[in-house]
Design a protein around this motif. Structure first.
Motif, short mmCIF file in Angstrom:
data_model
loop_
_atom_site.label_atom_id
_atom_site.label_comp_id
_atom_site.label_asym_id
_atom_site.label_seq_id
_atom_site.Cartn_x
_atom_site.Cartn_y
_atom_site.Cartn_z
N PRO B 306 0.76 -1.24 0.00
CA PRO B 306 0.00 0.00 0.00
C PRO B 306 0.80 1.30 0.00
CG PRO B 306 0.10 -0.91 2.23
CD PRO B 306 0.83 -1.87 1.34
N ASN B 307 2.02 1.34 0.50
CA ASN B 307 2.55 2.68 0.80
C ASN B 307 4.04 2.87 0.55
OD1 ASN B 307 3.34 1.04 2.92
ND2 ASN B 307 3.07 2.60 4.48
N LEU B 308 4.61 2.11 -0.37
CA LEU B 308 6.04 2.31 -0.66
C LEU B 308 6.23 2.88 -2.06
CD1 LEU B 308 9.05 1.86 0.17
CD2 LEU B 308 8.92 -0.34 -1.01
N TRP B 309 6.92 3.99 -2.13
CA TRP B 309 7.26 4.62 -3.41
C TRP B 309 8.75 4.45 -3.66
CZ3 TRP B 309 7.76 10.66 -3.98
CH2 TRP B 309 8.24 10.97 -5.26
N ILE B 310 9.08 3.91 -4.81
CA ILE B 310 10.48 3.79 -5.19
C ILE B 310 10.78 4.95 -6.13
CG2 ILE B 310 12.18 2.33 -6.33
CD1 ILE B 310 10.24 -0.01 -5.40
N ALA B 311 11.56 5.92 -5.68
CA ALA B 311 11.80 7.12 -6.47
C ALA B 311 13.03 6.91 -7.35
CB ALA B 311 11.97 8.33 -5.57
N LEU B 312 13.21 7.82 -8.28
CA LEU B 312 14.31 7.66 -9.24
C LEU B 312 15.65 8.09 -8.67
CD1 LEU B 312 12.51 9.15 -12.36
CD2 LEU B 312 12.86 6.74 -11.82
N THR B 313 15.62 8.77 -7.55
CA THR B 313 16.83 9.43 -7.05
C THR B 313 17.57 8.59 -6.01
OG1 THR B 313 15.35 10.47 -5.49
CG2 THR B 313 16.01 11.78 -7.40
#
Ligand code: FES
Ligand SMILES: [Fe+2]
Lengths: 177, 447
Positions: B306-313
């Protein structure tokens, strides 16, 4: 290096006065959003740093702050500070539009030592911020600044900010400390 | 009266066909309570990266919903995920965010727990309890399942949850593989944490939102920290997976890939293009094979439901619910161990200055979400559903012969719709059996 205690009492009184007056002036520029003027007070080699503080057990309290090569809330050189200042003038910097209202207090100012033109000081601060109808943030902490004597008065050569919060209880840190 | 306000049992909150959402889901404490039970206590939650706890006794405090958990390396070298609540009266047994310990000693009456959660001692076991206490029955509550995928530690509090790899499916795994393909990762010391006055879902759905960038981040755009070209509004790729996982954002074309390749082959100097900058070595045949023929072209943001964002940075961000109106954002920065000191400095510099509460980008995000949350609380404003309808019915899912698939289009809201569709299915399902049966498969054909 000259430890402050090695100076004569009259030298210390004068230095204390000069240092405090600079800190009040510089804080007023930030409170009044005269950020270009504030930036002009920063030395070309300024290090502006706010490490992350963590709750640790008493035994491990030596590791509560992150090191300078690790993550931080701020870890800026002059170019980065200039970008922060510029950001507020280009428009669509919503965190500060409408602008926040801030009030800075510094106290417990101590000259720690003097190395050539660089005066290292320790102090406590309080930054109060309010915005819109009901937002309120209050940051307390300790700073270790280096003020550098120049022909035009002091420059800010270092600002290391040790906040008392661990989790930042604010939606952003769009202000300078 | 507006019919969208009349919840039916089949479609109580989100109208999948119209893309309109009952905004009370951002404000209703009863819905929030149900989310904690049916989403957070049921799903697999990212809790830590293995590199944060390399040695026996190392621990990192995390959250599954509002249950605080201790993620700790035990004496066998396994990772344990323990609920931080003493079974005696409920007190916490650990109060530090991270550190190293030999055991968890409760500060109330002194029950002492080993690193695997077993109750190993207490004051007065003989004198007061007269030995009439079954220590084996009174250990700390352990997560029902703990699994590490390429160093990312996930835990679920539900014994009926499918195995992690099955839960992630190819899309969730692809999101983590994008990060892991950079090489063995280690977390840079310092998790950046701050608290927003918003409902957690508004922070989550924003990761798919390539519509807000030019406006919300207008100042960063004008400073040149972001470019329209880099946001690729006309070349978006959305990959949707089971249980609500997805990846949305820019996709690079074959032509751009060829350009990367030719600059490598011919050693052409010059500024790297925006599509070179994720740190993923797309030109390596192995990485390309690992990510697959669709996956290697995605520069999008993976979301693990539900709540994990894998960002590009080189960063990932947890959106941790702290009540219906508060969310904590936790940014973990992870870099390949193989980086040179200079590359590492550069990666940490970027991570420090883009996201986090003082980040030049992220400063401007939080208020939009907190005011959207506020807009869900007015007794009249909350009657009006909100609009997630962009691009609905306009696009097609491209299916590759490899089995991978993606929607290739312009800026859109497919990812957000998929998130709320899945959210609704999770909320309606009584248990894992029901969710396994009744969750949607990723769309095919027209979307
Ligand atoms: S509450 Fe933990 S020992 Fe009593
Ligand atoms: Fe944003």
């Amino acid at each position: 290096m000259v430890a402050a205690v090695e100076l004569s009492i009259s030298e210390r009184v004068q230095l204390q006065f000069e240092v405090e007056q600079f800190l009040y002036f510089e804080a007023s520029l930030l409170d009044e959003r005269k950020l270009d003027e504030w930036l002009n007070l920063c030395a070309e080699d300024i290090h502006y740093w706010m490490p992350i503080r963590r709750t640790t057990t008493a035994k491990e309290v030596a590791r509560e702050f992150t090191a300078p090569d690790a993550m931080a809330f701020f870890n800026d050189n002059k170019a980065m500070l200039a970008l922060r200042v510029q950001r507020l003038s280009v428009g669509r910097a919503w965190a500060e539009d409408p602008p926040s209202r801030t009030r800075r207090f510094v106290s417990n100012v101590r000259v720690l030592d003097v190395v050539g033109d660089d005066i290292r000081i320790g102090l406590n601060f309080h930054l109060y911020r309010t915005r819109l109808d009901s937002e309120e943030d209050s940051w307390y902490g300790r700073r270790e600044d280096v003020l550098r004597r120049t022909p035009n008065g002091f420059n800010l050569a270092q600002r290391h900010i040790f906040l008392d919060q661990t989790v930042i209880l604010a939606q952003n840190m769009s202000n300078l400390f | 009266m507006n019919t969208a306000l009349q919840p039916s049992t089949s479609m109580p909150w989100f109208d999948v066909n119209k893309g309109i959402l009952d905004r009370r889901i951002f404000a209703d404490p009863a819905i929030y309570k149900l989310e904690l039970e049916r989403i957070f206590a049921r799903g697999w939650n990212f809790v830590a990266h293995e590199s944060q706890i390399p040695a026996t006794g190392d621990f990192f405090m995390s959250f599954i919903g509002e249950d605080q958990v201790i993620v700790v390396r035990d004496r066998k070298g396994d990772v344990q995920v323990l609920i931080n609540s003493c079974p005696h009266r409920g007190n916490t047994v650990c109060r530090a965010e991270q550190g190293h310990t030999n055991s968890f000693f409760c500060s109330y009456h002194g029950w002492n727990f080993d690193l695997d959660g077993r109750l190993v001692g207490m004051p007065g076991e003989e004198a007061f309890y007269r030995k009439d206490i079954d220590k084996a029955a009174w250990g700390l509550t352990r997560a029902a399942q703990v699994t590490s995928y390429r160093g990312f530690v996930f835990a679920t509090l539900d014994a009926a949850a499918p195995p992690l790899e099955e839960y992630l499916g190819w899309v969730g795994r692809l999101g983590l593989d994008m990060m892991a393909s950079k090489g063995e990762l280690e977390v840079v010391d310092g998790v950046v944490k701050n608290r927003l006055k918003c409902n957690w879902k508004l922070a989550v759905d924003n990761l798919y939102d390539w519509y807000h960038v030019g406006v919300s981040h207008g100042s960063a755009m004008r400073l040149g920290l972001l470019t329209t070209e880099g946001n690729a509004p006309d070349s978006q790729m959305v990959i949707l997976g089971e249980y609500g996982h997805g990846i949305g954002g820019p996709g690079i074309s074959e032509a751009q890939f060829a350009d990367m390749e030719s600059r490598l082959v011919h050693g052409k100097a010059g500024e790297p293009q925006w599509y070179d900058r994720t740190g993923i070595n797309r030109l390596s045949a192995e990485v390309r094979a690992e990510l697959g023929p669709v996956g290697y072209r995605s520069l999008g943001h993976p979301s693990i439901f539900p709540n994990l964002w894998i960002a590009l940075t080189n960063q990932i961000c947890l959106r941790i619910p702290r009540g219906p109106f508060e969310t904590e954002l936790w940014w973990f920065t992870m870099v390949p161990k193989s980086l040179t000191a200079e590359q590492r400095r550069e990666a940490v510099f970027v991570a420090t200055h883009y996201f986090g509460p003082a980040g030049l980008l992220e400063q401007d995000d939080g208020e939009n979400w907190s005011h959207s949350t506020r807009g869900a609380q007015g007794s009249v404003s909350q009657r009006r559903p909100v609009n997630y309808a962009m691009g609905i019915g306009q696009d097609r899912v491209y299916e590759d012969s490899s089995g991978q698939s993606a929607i290739e289009t312009v800026v859109n809201e497919h990812g957000q719709r998929w998130t709320y569709q899945a959210w609704q299915e999770w909320m309606l399902a009584e248990d894992w059996d029901a969710l396994k049966k009744n969750h949607s498969q990723p769309p095919r054909g027209s979307v």
